[in-house]
Each structure stands twice: as C-alpha cells, then as structure tokens.
Design a protein around this motif. Structure first.
Motif, PDB file in Angstrom:
ATOM      1  N   ARG A 190       4.647  72.662 -39.752  1.00 25.50           N
ATOM      2  CA  ARG A 190       4.479  71.482 -38.888  1.00 25.50           C
ATOM      3  C   ARG A 190       5.267  70.287 -39.402  1.00 25.50           C
ATOM      4  O   ARG A 190       5.689  69.436 -38.620  1.00 25.50           O
ATOM      5  CB  ARG A 190       2.986  71.090 -38.805  1.00 25.50           C
ATOM      6  CG  ARG A 190       2.131  72.145 -38.150  1.00 25.50           C
ATOM      7  CD  ARG A 190       0.645  71.923 -38.395  1.00 25.50           C
ATOM      8  NE  ARG A 190      -0.044  73.189 -38.299  1.00 25.50           N
ATOM      9  CZ  ARG A 190      -0.545  73.698 -37.158  1.00 25.50           C
ATOM     10  NH1 ARG A 190      -0.465  73.004 -36.043  1.00 25.50           N
ATOM     11  NH2 ARG A 190      -1.128  74.870 -37.145  1.00 25.50           N
ATOM     12  N   THR A 228       5.089  72.116 -34.740  1.00 28.23           N
ATOM     13  CA  THR A 228       5.075  70.643 -34.691  1.00 28.23           C
ATOM     14  C   THR A 228       4.867  70.171 -33.252  1.00 28.23           C
ATOM     15  O   THR A 228       3.939  69.407 -32.963  1.00 28.23           O
ATOM     16  CB  THR A 228       6.427  70.082 -35.211  1.00 28.23           C
ATOM     17  OG1 THR A 228       6.761  70.715 -36.442  1.00 28.23           O
ATOM     18  CG2 THR A 228       6.357  68.583 -35.398  1.00 28.23           C
ATOM     19  N   PHE A 249       9.406  64.957 -37.706  1.00 27.09           N
ATOM     20  CA  PHE A 249       8.813  65.910 -38.657  1.00 27.09           C
ATOM     21  C   PHE A 249       9.673  67.169 -38.626  1.00 27.09           C
ATOM     22  O   PHE A 249       9.992  67.679 -37.547  1.00 27.09           O
ATOM     23  CB  PHE A 249       7.370  66.260 -38.265  1.00 27.09           C
ATOM     24  CG  PHE A 249       6.445  65.072 -38.181  1.00 27.09           C
ATOM     25  CD1 PHE A 249       6.032  64.402 -39.325  1.00 27.09           C
ATOM     26  CD2 PHE A 249       5.990  64.629 -36.945  1.00 27.09           C
ATOM     27  CE1 PHE A 249       5.177  63.311 -39.237  1.00 27.09           C
ATOM     28  CE2 PHE A 249       5.136  63.544 -36.850  1.00 27.09           C
ATOM     29  CZ  PHE A 249       4.724  62.875 -37.998  1.00 27.09           C
ATOM     30  N   ASN A 250      10.010  67.691 -39.768  1.00 31.03           N
ATOM     31  CA  ASN A 250      10.846  68.908 -39.841  1.00 31.03           C
ATOM     32  C   ASN A 250      12.089  68.807 -38.957  1.00 31.03           C
ATOM     33  O   ASN A 250      12.487  69.774 -38.293  1.00 31.03           O
ATOM     34  CB  ASN A 250      10.032  70.156 -39.448  1.00 31.03           C
ATOM     35  CG  ASN A 250       9.142  70.645 -40.578  1.00 31.03           C
ATOM     36  OD1 ASN A 250       9.292  70.200 -41.713  1.00 31.03           O
ATOM     37  ND2 ASN A 250       8.230  71.542 -40.278  1.00 31.03           N
TER      38      ASN A 250
END
Length: 627
Positions: free
Chosen positions: A603, A476, A505-506
């Motif tokens: 990602r 990411t 993200f994540n």
C-alpha cells in the motif's frame, strides 16, 4: 503363472479391441498393458487414437517405473473426468482453435456490433433507492458464488488474495467483508419480507490447488466470519492439459516423463463445477431464483449488488452484467450486442483491443468513441454476473456447463508453426451468454465506478507505471477507493464531508478522503444510511470513523479526529456533539522495506494510531454518546 497372466491379458486386449496396428503405433505402451486395469487401458487406447502416442515413447520396460506408469494414467483419468466431454473433446476442440489461431481467423467475422439494452443507475436518486429495496427483497432467493482460485503474487503479496485486508483501518480481509455483506443482506431481506424464519443465503467458493487449503484454514480459524459452516461450500477447480504444438500434442512435464503438464483453465470452469456438483438442483428445489458471481478483490462490490439485483428482478433479466462507465479505448472490455449476418445475436463482453477494430470494420469509421455523456456507449464489464437460476439450469443441462473456449499460443515466429512454451485452452466466466438462444433476456446495469469497482490486482511497480488519469488497480488505490465511496455516500446522505487531499504512496498519486468505514449491517443500502445520518454532521479530511454497530445514529456530529464505535445488535447508540482528538495519521512506508509486513508494504502507508475516542456497547439498551 506368468504365461497364464499373459494369456488372460491377451484375451482382455482382444476384447478391448487392441489391434496389431495399435501395438506398432505405441510399442512401449503395448508391452506394459498387462500392468493396467481395463479402464486405464481404454484411456490409453483413446490417447493413441487421438494422436498422443508420443506420451508413451519414454516408457521403460515392464518391471521399471511401474507405479509411475499407473500414476500417469491416474492423472489422465482425472483430466478426463474433470473436463466436460472428456480429453477426447478437449484435444478435438484444441485442434480446431489452434488451426483458427494459425490462420488468423477473427472470431467476430460476420458480426456487427451495437449497443445492447441495459439500465443506467444514478446513485441516491429515487430510482436507485427503489431498485435497492427490490434487490434486498430478492436476496433471500439468491446464492453467491465467489471465484477465488488466485494467489496474490501479482500484487507482491504471498498469501491468497481473499485473505488480504481490504482496508487497514479495520484490518478486515476481503473474505470477511464479503461474508459479512451476505449476512447483512440475509438479515435485511428477512426483515423486509417478514419471514418467520430467516433463510440462509448459500455461498460457494471456487478454489484451486493453490488456494483450497488456505481458504479452508482462513474460514475455520475465523469461525467462518459468522456464517454457519453448512452455508459455505467449496468447489475445487482442476487444471487442464497443456499443448505442445498445432497438432494439440499433450505436453509432458520437463522433469517427469510420467506426468502431463497442466495449467489453469480459467474462471469459466465455475459453471461446469456448479452443474456437476448438483448444487443448482438443490437451490432450485429450495425455491432460489438468482445466482450472483463475483471475484476476489473488489472492496466496493457489495455497495452495487442490492440495486443490480433489483434491476434483474424488475427487468426479468436472465443475465445481468454489472458494468461501469468506460472511456473509449479504455483497457476494460465493453458489453456489446453482436448480430451475425445469419441472424444469430448475442450480448457479451468484447475485449477493448477487439472492440475498436470491430467497430471500424463494420462501418463505424471512428471506432470506439465517447458519446455526449463523455463515455463510450459500450459500458465497461467488471466481471460480476447475476443469472436467473431456472434458465441457467436449462442452458447448462444442454452444454454440461462447458463454456466457449479460446487459445492464446505464444508463437516463436511469424510462421506460427511452433510455440515459445506450451499453451492450453482457456475459458472465462463472462462468456456464458455466448451459447444462449436469441430469446434470452441479456442486459446490463451501469453503476458509477466510484461506487462499484476498485479491484486490487497490480503490484506497486506496475501501478506506478500506469499513465496518469488511468486507474492504478493496486492495494493503494483499492483502499483509498473504499474511503472515497464511503465519504461520497455520507455526503449524498446529507453530511458535510471535507474534500480530499492528493498524496503519493508507492509512486501513485491518490485522493485521500476521511477514513470512514462501517460494517455492512450498519449501512447496506443508501436508504438505510440516510436514515442514520441526521441533522448537520461534519467530518474533517484528517478524520477516521469506524462504525461496528447496527443501530448507530449520527446526529449533529462534528468529527475532527478518530472515532470508533462498537455496539451489540440490540444497543441503539446516538452519537452527537463534537469529537476532536489527534486522530490516526497516514505515514508513508517504502514497499522495498522488508521489515514491514507485505500487506502494508504493497500500500505504501501505515496508520499511526495516535489518539481516538473509542466506545464499546456490550449490553442492549438506548445510549447517547455526547463528548
């Protein structure tokens, strides 16, 4: 016939110096000696003399498992030939290092740290531009060495790391990006020096048992990403024997008594492989001057290489470590000058957990602290090295390519008498300078982290646990770092690029800049990019721009959406005016969602390509794109 065989075996054993004491120390081996060739007997004898007779305790009597016994000594022969100095030296070194480890000996005893000399670069200033031009000139006298022995398991990716897309906007994998960067350097260097014929820049890839076949397949199925197959050489790294205890007794595989347990030796093997391959002499004879070492998943690296190579050439460094500013106590090694009480000096990487105590122990009461710049004076090592070829050959001729090793056993308890599991000797590529004489010119080049360093090495779960403000070093953050660097480069070149927004993200909060990417041949150096960004160009935060042509000029471009331009080398394309469309949208995905490909899951996002302006120029000529 049998008695004749035994008599001839007895004769040959006496000629090989096999004594009665040998027979008593390894009786199972002794009764099987007639199965082995003289060279294998010599290896077995060496093992017994080095205290490894336990390896033969489980051997069956002759007539049982005979092929396995021969196979065992075939493996021993491989382990012996692939290690500089052979297994005898490996075991001897292991005993010394294990004794030091048990005694708690500090490898830096007697050394005082200080800040070495190096070059600190500021992106985009005149000094930086001059170093970049110098580096491009030198590039045709360089060879590149990629260390690619690792799989992507730690990332949550089952492929080889170099096959992972560096970014999802183009989908180009790391290996493609690296090769296209080298080809762009090759071409630009040829143009600058106006050579009659273009010099091919060699690329060596160090592989391992885990990666070799898959790297070959990746190269062949993609026609070497534009390189001539003869330009690329693969050198496979072998593993080393594991050690069971402080006496350096070699470990046997739990499920196969005729096989020694092995583990990777570390990327320091690249030096002995290059030396034994004969390639260094070939490069010397071809007039090459530099060897550049780099690792497998840093999507920003080639933005730093031209300037760093220029520093090597200008400052005449035998060794130049690429570095980034590091905060005091940050979990990244620091390049340090060490001076011993006996007068020895070396400039090497000192791991962050060793640097602070070393400073405190030598009169720096505060340890590793930030100076007036806000950073530690000891720059952060990113494991990319530039070596001058002739001094490198001279040094490896002395050492055979061997690098100073270390051992890191995991002890069962404080007595340090037994290990939780087998260990092995390891070596690191960046420890090469440890054996250099004091006259060696060892320096460093500091480049901004946003420009030079965004490794992809952590899986989403580990990255999400990283304390806020520290780098995630995930797929990411690695991709977002490419967009950030490209946006900042365009900004420095005069474009108005919108500020990023923060998104998660994540479980990782990252800056999301416009998704701007280009092929290396479009913008290899800052001066080149600056020439191609003219007038008043603006790019909105939600925009995506992909440039795949060499001669594409952005002039008074206003971009709010997605723009993709692909042009053959002899097509000159001027892009101007306003481009506005719905563009490409980043959509969150769950890394636990098995229906999504791994390279996207790690990602935490995918691109929804809603609308774009896409233009392909397949013919030579001059063109203007003005929507």
């Amino acid at each position: 016939m049998r008695s004749t065989t035994l008599e001839s075996t007895a004769d040959s054993l006496s000629r090989l110096g096999i004594s009665a004491s040998f027979a008593s120390s390894a009786p199972k081996l002794h009764e099987n000696l007639h199965l082995l060739s003289p060279d294998k007997i010599e290896l077995a004898k060496m093992l017994v003399e080095m205290g490894q007779s336990h390896l033969f305790d489980h051997w069956a009597e002759p007539g049982f498992d005979d092929e396995e016994k021969r196979g065992f000594l075939d493996q021993v022969a491989r382990l012996n030939s692939s290690y500089p100095g052979g297994l005898e030296l490996y075991i001897k070194t292991a005993r010394e290092l294990l004794a030091d480890s048990k005694a708690g000996k500090n490898p830096f005893d007697g050394f005082t740290p200080s800040v070495p000399k190096g070059e600190v670069l500021t992106f985009g200033d005149e000094n930086f531009i001059n170093f970049e031009e110098s580096g491009v000139r030198e590039a045709q006298k360089a060879a590149f060495v990629l260390v690619a022995g690792g799989l992507g398991e730690r990332l949550g990716y089952n492929g080889i790391k170099v096959a992972l897309p560096a970014d999802t906007t183009t989908g180009a994998c790391f290996l493609q990006q690296y090769i296209e960067s080298i080809l762009a350097l090759q071409e630009a260097s040829g143009r600058l020096t106006q050579g009659d014929c273009q010099t091919q820049i060699p690329l060596v890839i160090m592989t391992s048992d885990d990666t070799h076949t898959r790297i070959v397949e990746l190269l062949e199925s993609n026609l070497y990403f534009g390189m001539e197959p003869t330009q690329v050489k693969l050198l496979k790294q072998e593993k080393v024997a594991c050690l069971d205890d402080n006496d350096a007794r070699l470990a046997v595989e739990p499920r196969n008594k005729y096989r020694i347990q092995t583990k990777p030796h570390g990327h320091g093997d690249v030096h002995s492989l290059l030396f034994s391959s004969g390639l260094l002499k070939v490069w010397h004879d071809a007039g090459l001057r530099w060897v550049l070492f780099f690792q497998d998943t840093n999507g920003l690296l080639f933005k730093a290489i031209p300037a760093a190579l220029g520093v090597s050439a200008t400052r005449q460094y035998h060794v130049n470590s690429l570095t980034v500013p590091r905060k005091a106590k940050e979990a990244i090694g620091g390049i340090t000058k060490l001076t011993h009480a006996d007068g020895r000096t070396m400039v090497i990487n000192v791991e962050y957990n060793q640097l602070d105590p070393l400073l405190r122990a030598t009169g720096h009461d505060d340890g590793d602290v930030n100076d007036e710049t806000g950073y530690s004076p000891f720059p952060g090592n990113i494991n990319q090295l530039i070596l001058e070829l002739d001094p490198y050959i001279e040094e490896l001729t002395k050492t055979g390519g061997a690098i100073k090793e270390f051992v890191n056993p995991k002890y069962k308890d404080a007595s340090k008498t037994s290990f939780k599991s087998s260990t092995r000797l390891e070596c690191m590529m960046q420890d090469y300078p440890k054996t250099l004489p004091p006259t060696a010119r060892v320096g460093f080049t500091v480049l901004d982290a946003w420009l030079a360093y965004a490794p992809v090495k952590n899986n989403p779960e580990d990255a999400a646990k990283v304390p806020k403000g520290n780098p995630y070093h995930s797929a990411t953050s690695g991709e977002m770092a490419i967009y950030r660097a490209n946006s900042l480069i365009l900004k420095t070149a005069g474009a108005q690029v919108a500020d990023p927004v923060l998104q998660v993200f994540n479980g990782q909060e990252v800056e999301v800049w416009p998704r701007t990417t280009w092929k290396p041949k479009w913008g290899l150096t800052f001066a080149e990019i600056k020439r191609k960004v003219c007038g008043s160009c603006t790019i909105s935060q939600r925009s995506t721009m992909v440039i795949k042509g060499r001669d594409v000029i952005l002039e008074d471009l206003s971009l709010d959406g997605a723009l993709l331009i692909d042009a053959v080398d002899d097509a000159k394309v001027k892009v101007r005016g306003s481009v506005q469309n719905k563009g490409w949208i980043l959509e969150n995905i769950d890394y636990k969602d098995a229906s999504v490909p791994e390279e996207l899951r790690i990602r935490g996002f995918r691109l929804n390509k809603i609308e774009q302006l896409e233009k392909n120029y397949t013919e030579p000529g001059e063109f203007c794109l003005e929507p």
